[in-house]
Motif scaffolding. Structure first.
Motif, PDB file in Angstrom:
ATOM      1  N   LEU A  54       8.347   6.189  -5.922  1.00 41.06           N
ATOM      2  CA  LEU A  54       7.269   5.566  -6.678  1.00 41.06           C
ATOM      3  C   LEU A  54       7.335   3.944  -6.876  1.00 41.06           C
TER       4      LEU A  54
ATOM      5  N   LEU B 299       5.045   0.862  -5.339  1.00 39.82           N
ATOM      6  CA  LEU B 299       4.201   0.289  -6.083  1.00 39.82           C
ATOM      7  C   LEU B 299       4.828  -1.239  -5.976  1.00 39.82           C
TER       8      LEU B 299
ATOM      9  N   VAL C 161      -0.088   6.722  -4.078  1.00 37.17           N
ATOM     10  CA  VAL C 161       0.477   6.405  -5.427  1.00 37.17           C
ATOM     11  C   VAL C 161       0.381   7.860  -6.186  1.00 37.17           C
TER      12      VAL C 161
END
Ligand code: FE2
Ligand code: FE2
Length: 578
Positions: free
Chosen positions: A59, A63, A189
């Motif tokens: 993650l 990002l 995401v």
């Protein structure tokens, strides 16, 4: 979607979002917003780069790649990615990129949230007015980074908000490209978020298995509780964890154990007055309390922060419930009551989650069980010692000259055993055995026990039965089998001239040899009807001259050493010193 302008009329000026578009389609039509170079960033190239970024399953790294790609697409001074925390509803920084934005913003919540939250809820890209430094970053140090405008790009999936990307001082926002990127990446995401959650759960499960394995390795109450507090702090990722117990007399909450990230010991014993603080609320109401900003919570008791120097920001507190068997009139009824509270303070990477709460509640239940078992064990042990003490005192009290004898022989035996470096379990066994060593006198007629002068041969033969009588009586108590030799063999002698069995040398148990030395030392240093107490030096001399023949040398040496260390006090010394 409703017109954005009408929905922002009540907001403070600095928080008003200036919505650039109602939907990507509308944006396409608002040509003034687009750069003439729009076509220089072809969609297929963007898709290719997005596809490359999408392979990242971690993650934070995903990002980060989205931010990099967005900055490449829409040149800006800096960018940050905030994900929506499902429990607190706060936007928490998860990635930063670009000028002066420091990674320590990660885990911090977005202060200037209302305008951005509105953009997120309405799922529309747009630019918001500049806001002041504090409003953006709170207390976080960003090295004086002061953005002008911020372009907000919400991420949603199937109508559910996931988070927002914020581009600071963007010189070329390409809303339709950004929207394209968001549509491609939102599911990635979400998936990466779910994977991170699943990894966290798996790690917590492993940690739980490990901690419960460790807990099973000890019976020490405080050691178990300390493990739990330390474990909770590490797994929940909080700066500190504390365990408070209610003082039953005053109702105050007393800090029993604490763990913090710097491993500094907080002042254990610190008291929070009854009903005060968030912990007081938890104890009174028996409910979980979650506070994301302690300063703004009127229940927060600053006395603890003042005493510890700790700055409490967020708190997750759960009650410790214990079920107790109520004795007396309502015998057997199980009553539940709150006996304290378990607190985690200052979540390091965001906000306390529902899983943190569940974990802390589970640990609190375990801790309460540990306390309950420990309390039952303590009660049972105290009851046992009280009964044994009362029994031996009643025997000693038959003769005023032997009053307190069993207690002193017990004290001496324990100190001899400790001086010899014996294990705690063996010392415990010697403690009980020596306290009960003369219990067999219960079967000896009083006229013999209390006879002021010397016993006749026949009376002496009867008296010599007391070790065997004591061992026989106590052999019926299953838990006292290890202690029987101390009762049965404390009048045996190494040379075999003792009684009742005439055992010799190593055939006499260690407990029997220790209690023999302690018993004679007390008899010599106490007043008797037929003689005064001997001075300690003479008593030790008496024992010293009989080592190897009557007494074990190691036991006598240990008695001498213990006496010299000042841990042994004779009857006379006790009378003098009180
Ligand atoms: Fe005895
Ligand atoms: Fe004795």
């Amino acid at each position: 979607m409703a017109a954005a302008e009408s929905s922002t009329g009540d907001l403070p000026l600095r928080e008003k979002p200036v919505i650039l578009s109602e939907s990507p389609e509308v944006v396409m039509a608002q040509s003034a917003l687009f750069s003439p170079e729009e076509s220089s960033f072809p969609f297929f190239s963007l898709l290719e780069k997005a596809n490359q970024a999408a392979v990242e399953a971690d993650l934070p790294r995903l990002l980060e790649r989205i931010l990099q790609l967005s900055l490449e697409l829409c040149p800006s001074r800096a960018a940050a990615f905030y994900l929506l925390d499902p429990v607190s509803g706060e936007l928490v920084c998860r990635a930063v990129h670009g000028e002066a934005l420091r990674p320590d913003l990660i885990g911090k919540n977005l202060v200037a949230a209302s305008a951005i939250e509105q953009a997120l809820q309405q799922d529309r890209l747009g630019e918001i007015e500049p806001v002041d430094q504090v409003a953006w970053w709170g207390a976080a140090d960003v090295h004086g980074f002061k953005p002008g405008k911020a372009f907000v790009a919400p991420f949603t999936l199937a109508g559910q908000p996931l988070g927002v990307m914020v581009l600071f001082d963007c010189t070329q926002p390409r809303p339709e490209h950004l929207q394209f990127l968001i549509r491609r990446m939102a599911s990635e995401v979400y998936k990466a978020g779910q994977l991170a959650l699943s990894r966290q759960r798996s790690e917590r499960l492993d940690a739980m298995i490990a901690i419960f394995g460790q807990i099973g390795s000890t019976l020490d109450r405080d050691q178990i509780l300390r493990m739990m507090v330390e474990f909770a702090r590490q797994v929940i990722n909080a700066e500190a964890c504390s365990l408070f117990l209610v003082d039953e007399e005053t109702g105050d909450m007393v800090l029993h154990l604490a763990s913090n990230v710097d491993r500094e010991i907080q002042p254990v014993g610190l008291r929070v007055p009854a009903g005060k603080g968030i912990i007081g609320d938890v104890v009174q109401k028996g409910e979980v309390v979650l506070v994301s900003d302690a300063k703004r919570d009127r229940r927060h008791y600053e006395g603890v922060d003042h005493s510890t120097g700790f700055l409490t920001q967020s708190i997750l507190a759960v009650p410790l419930r214990s079920r107790q068997v109520v004795l007396g009139g309502e015998r057997g009824i199980i009553k539940e009551k709150v006996i304290g509270g378990f607190e985690a303070m200052n979540k390091i990477d965001g906000f306390f989650t529902a899983e943190d709460t569940q974990l802390l509640v589970n640990l609190a239940n375990q801790a309460a069980t540990v306390l309950q078992i420990s309390s039952l064990y303590t009660d049972a042990t105290n009851l046992f010692f009280d009964v044994v003490g009362a029994l031996t005192e009643s025997i000693d009290a038959k003769d005023p000259y032997t009053e307190g004898h069993s207690r002193r022989v017990c004290d001496f035996s324990v100190e001899i055993a400790r001086q010899m470096g014996l294990d705690a379990e063996v010392v415990h066994c010697i403690r009980i055995g020596s306290l009960l060593h003369d219990v067999g006198k219960i079967g000896i007629p009083d006229y013999i026990l209390t006879k002021p002068g010397h016993l006749t041969e026949q009376e002496y033969e009867i008296m010599k039965q007391h070790p065997a009588i004591g061992a026989r009586i106590m052999s019926q108590v299953r838990l006292l089998h290890e202690e029987l030799p101390a009762m049965a063999e404390h009048h045996e002698r190494l040379d075999g001239a003792g009684y009742p069995k005439g055992l010799s040398g190593e055939a006499i148990s260690l407990a029997g040899r220790i209690v023999a030395v302690a018993d004679v030392f007390d008899a010599l240093t106490s007043d008797r009807p037929y003689r005064r107490a001997l001075p300690v030096e003479e008593a030790l001399d008496y024992l010293g001259h009989r080592v190897e023949r009557e007494f074990d040398r190691q036991c006598v040496d240990a008695l001498v050493q213990a006496y010299l260390r000042g841990v042994i006090r004779t009857q006379k010394e006790r009378e003098l010193l009180g």
